[in-house]
Enzyme design. Structure first.
Site, PDB file in Angstrom:
ATOM      1  N   HIS A 102       0.745  -1.097  -0.179  1.00  0.00           N
ATOM      2  CA  HIS A 102      -0.297  -0.056   0.466  1.00  0.00           C
ATOM      3  C   HIS A 102       1.047   1.016  -0.193  1.00  0.00           C
ATOM      4  CE1 HIS A 102      -2.942   2.931   1.548  1.00  0.00           C
ATOM      5  NE2 HIS A 102      -3.653   2.038   1.387  1.00  0.00           N
ATOM      6  N   ASP A 146       2.577  -4.380   8.101  1.00  0.00           N
ATOM      7  CA  ASP A 146       1.524  -4.068   7.868  1.00  0.00           C
ATOM      8  C   ASP A 146       0.763  -5.078   7.596  1.00  0.00           C
ATOM      9  OD1 ASP A 146      -0.272  -2.718   6.778  1.00  0.00           O
ATOM     10  OD2 ASP A 146       0.727  -2.002   5.133  1.00  0.00           O
ATOM     11  N   GLN A 171      -4.812  -5.294   6.635  1.00  0.00           N
ATOM     12  CA  GLN A 171      -5.657  -6.303   6.947  1.00  0.00           C
ATOM     13  C   GLN A 171      -5.728  -7.439   6.891  1.00  0.00           C
ATOM     14  OE1 GLN A 171      -7.492  -5.228   4.038  1.00  0.00           O
ATOM     15  NE2 GLN A 171      -6.970  -3.251   3.417  1.00  0.00           N
ATOM     16  N   LYS A 223     -10.710  -0.587  10.454  1.00  0.00           N
ATOM     17  CA  LYS A 223     -10.741  -1.864   9.416  1.00  0.00           C
ATOM     18  C   LYS A 223     -11.582  -2.881   9.855  1.00  0.00           C
ATOM     19  CE  LYS A 223      -6.966  -0.447   6.007  1.00  0.00           C
ATOM     20  NZ  LYS A 223      -8.239   0.815   5.170  1.00  0.00           N
ATOM     21  N   CYS A 243      -4.969   2.345  -4.242  1.00  0.00           N
ATOM     22  CA  CYS A 243      -3.164   2.977  -3.383  1.00  0.00           C
ATOM     23  C   CYS A 243      -1.987   1.993  -3.463  1.00  0.00           C
ATOM     24  CB  CYS A 243      -3.951   3.425  -1.162  1.00  0.00           C
ATOM     25  SG  CYS A 243      -4.535   4.393  -1.865  1.00  0.00           S
TER      26      CYS A 243
HETATM   27  N1  PMP Z   1      -2.420  -0.697   4.780  1.00  0.00           N
HETATM   28  C1  PMP Z   1      -2.613  -1.762   3.760  1.00  0.00           C
HETATM   29  C2  PMP Z   1      -2.317  -2.714   3.729  1.00  0.00           C
HETATM   30  C3  PMP Z   1      -3.661  -1.215   3.269  1.00  0.00           C
HETATM   31  O1  PMP Z   1      -4.990  -1.943   3.465  1.00  0.00           O
HETATM   32  C4  PMP Z   1      -4.399   0.084   4.378  1.00  0.00           C
HETATM   33  C5  PMP Z   1      -5.621   1.438   4.396  1.00  0.00           C
HETATM   34  N2  PMP Z   1      -6.341   0.623   3.247  1.00  0.00           N
HETATM   35  C6  PMP Z   1      -2.836   1.233   5.234  1.00  0.00           C
HETATM   36  C7  PMP Z   1      -1.694   0.641   5.065  1.00  0.00           C
HETATM   37  C8  PMP Z   1      -3.648   2.081   5.483  1.00  0.00           C
HETATM   38  O2  PMP Z   1      -4.454   2.156   6.192  1.00  0.00           O
HETATM   39  P1  PMP Z   1      -5.072   4.197   7.208  1.00  0.00           P
HETATM   40  O3  PMP Z   1      -5.552   4.222   5.893  1.00  0.00           O
HETATM   41  O4  PMP Z   1      -5.840   3.050   8.025  1.00  0.00           O
HETATM   42  O5  PMP Z   1      -3.780   4.345   7.730  1.00  0.00           O
END
Ligand code: PMP
Length: 416
Positions: free
Chosen positions: A126, A203, A206, A229, A369
């Site tokens: 991401h 990270d 997910q 999430k 993203c």
């Molecule tokens: N890493 C991953 C794998 C994600 O899926 C996301 C959210 N889509 C993020 C980081 C960023 O998370 P946040 O927007 O809650 O900061």
């Protein structure tokens, strides 16, 4: 629990989520956008209302009843989060989300990185786990290296073995891909990072909603995730760090709460983890986060993994019957969480999302993203269906029905 009991058990969970009772465009809402954010059970919503109606007050400072209650409740969540992931209370830093946690790490470890060093991430990250490292490289002269992927969207361990070496200072990878759903072989990667004395960062944005996380067992230096999430509120994130690794981290946010003493010219800092939490934290949402953790644990992480595994298997079987559809990521349900990216030939993902919305089905369309991953597959965007604990087999059936007639709807121009 056998399969039928599991299905009945999770069907009952739907009533805990008031938002799911509504209709969208005249259809029962089918919410397949959990990867972006999950819905919240009533207990989480109630907790937010209770805070603002009964004991709204700033934490850590006031010596009065409301502040003491808020502080007590707020600090109890730190221990709760620690227990949830098998860490210690003083290893939990509250942030406003995964993105901020990763920025704290990139900024806070910058003094450990110099010109010629290397930072390793993967091709499926991401942007939150790419851009902070690019910035760190820009400032230090370090190089960003990528672990490449296999054809079915897994981390290529041969590539990992090549790029992680004695120049590596930091390895930061997704536990579960937000696009492909791949559950990565993180233990192999952490071992490799350790072999070369590099910090290992996962990270977990997910992963945490889908499986039991044990940071001791993973043995990573840092693990980051977002409450929103995992059926919790927005604006709360966690930066877990092994205590000894947190000792290596420098704060990047400065101000109130993170200090011990402030003099005219310099200051001393509070102890870990408070020195990483400058300013007023997100009190109401942290307290409500505990309710989400309770909800996950009462439901049972093992039950969730098992149930979502069942949905994943069913989803993969059904989607393989849709013509002209490309599914990205692992074909084996064992290698993935309930996150599915796909494209139907000739229909842009935004149009596909609009078609599904006509039937009350919420998915995500775009680059998610993860632009370097899109480039890897030579596409600019995909459709993504990401499932959660309240989704059902019947919803998958309805979703597949719409996918099967999507081309004719599109050709008639009947999208909106
Ligand atoms: N890493 C991953 C794998 C994600 O899926 C996301 C959210 N889509 C993020 C980081 C960023 O998370 P946040 O927007 O809650 O900061």
């Amino acid at each position: 629990m056998d399969e039928n009991k599991l299905i009945t058990f999770f069907k009952k969970k739907r009533k805990d989520f008031p938002i799911l009772k509504q209709k969208v465009k005249g259809h029962d809402l089918i919410y397949f956008d959990n990867g972006a954010t999950s819905q919240k059970p009533q207990v989480v919503i109630d907790s937010l209302v209770e805070y603002y109606t009964k004991y709204n007050s700033n934490v850590h400072r006031g010596i009065h009843t409301l502040s003491e209650e808020a502080t007590l409740k707020f600090e109890a969540v730190r221990g709760r989060v620690a227990k949830f992931i098998s860490g210690n209370e003083d290893e939990i830093v509250f942030t406003n989300g995964t993105t901020q946690s990763l920025n704290f790490l990139a900024g806070g470890l910058s003094h450990k990185v110099t010109k010629g060093d290397e930072i390793v991430i993967s091709r499926m990250e991401h942007h939150a786990n790419i851009v902070p490292w690019q910035e760190l490289c820009k400032r230090t002269g370090a190089k960003l290296k990528y672990i490449e992927l296999t054809d079915d969207g897994r981390l290529d361990l041969k590539s990992a073995n090549k790029v992680i070496n004695d120049k590596t200072r930091i390895v930061s990878i997704a536990h579960v891909s937000n696009v492909l759903g791949t559950v990565n072989q993180v233990k192999d990667i952490i071992k490799l990072a350790k072999k070369f004395g590099a910090y290992s960062i996962l990270d977990g944005a997910q992963a945490v909603p889908h499986m039991k996380i044990n940071v001791r067992d993973l043995d990573c230096d840092f693990y980051v995730f977002s409450a929103h999430k995992m059926y919790g509120p927005t604006g709360v994130g966690v930066l877990y760090g092994k205590y000894s690794s947190l000792e290596d981290l420098e704060p990047v946010n400065f101000g109130g709460s993170m200090i011990y003493e402030v003099f005219g010219e310099e200051s001393t800092y509070n102890k870990i983890p408070f020195k990483f939490e400058a300013g007023t934290p997100n009190i109401a949402d942290v307290i409500a986060f505990e309710k989400a953790i309770n909800y996950l644990e009462e439901t049972g992480l093992d039950n969730i993994t098992k149930y979502e595994g069942l949905l994943t298997k069913y989803f993969l079987e059904k989607i393989s019957q849709v013509e002209d559809l490309t599914l990205y990521g692992p074909k084996n349900p064992k290698d993935r969480a309930a996150v599915f990216s796909f494209n139907i030939e000739g229909i842009h993902s935004h149009d596909m999302s609009s078609i599904l919305d006509k039937f009350g089905i919420a998915i995500r369309a775009g680059h998610h993203c993860a632009m370097p991953l899109m480039a890897n597959y030579n596409v600019s965007a995909t459709c993504r269906a990401s499932l959660g604990l309240y989704n059902t087999i019947e919803e998958i059936d309805k979703f597949i029905e719409v996918l099967k007639k999507a081309k004719s709807i599109y050709e008639k121009g009947d999208i909106f």
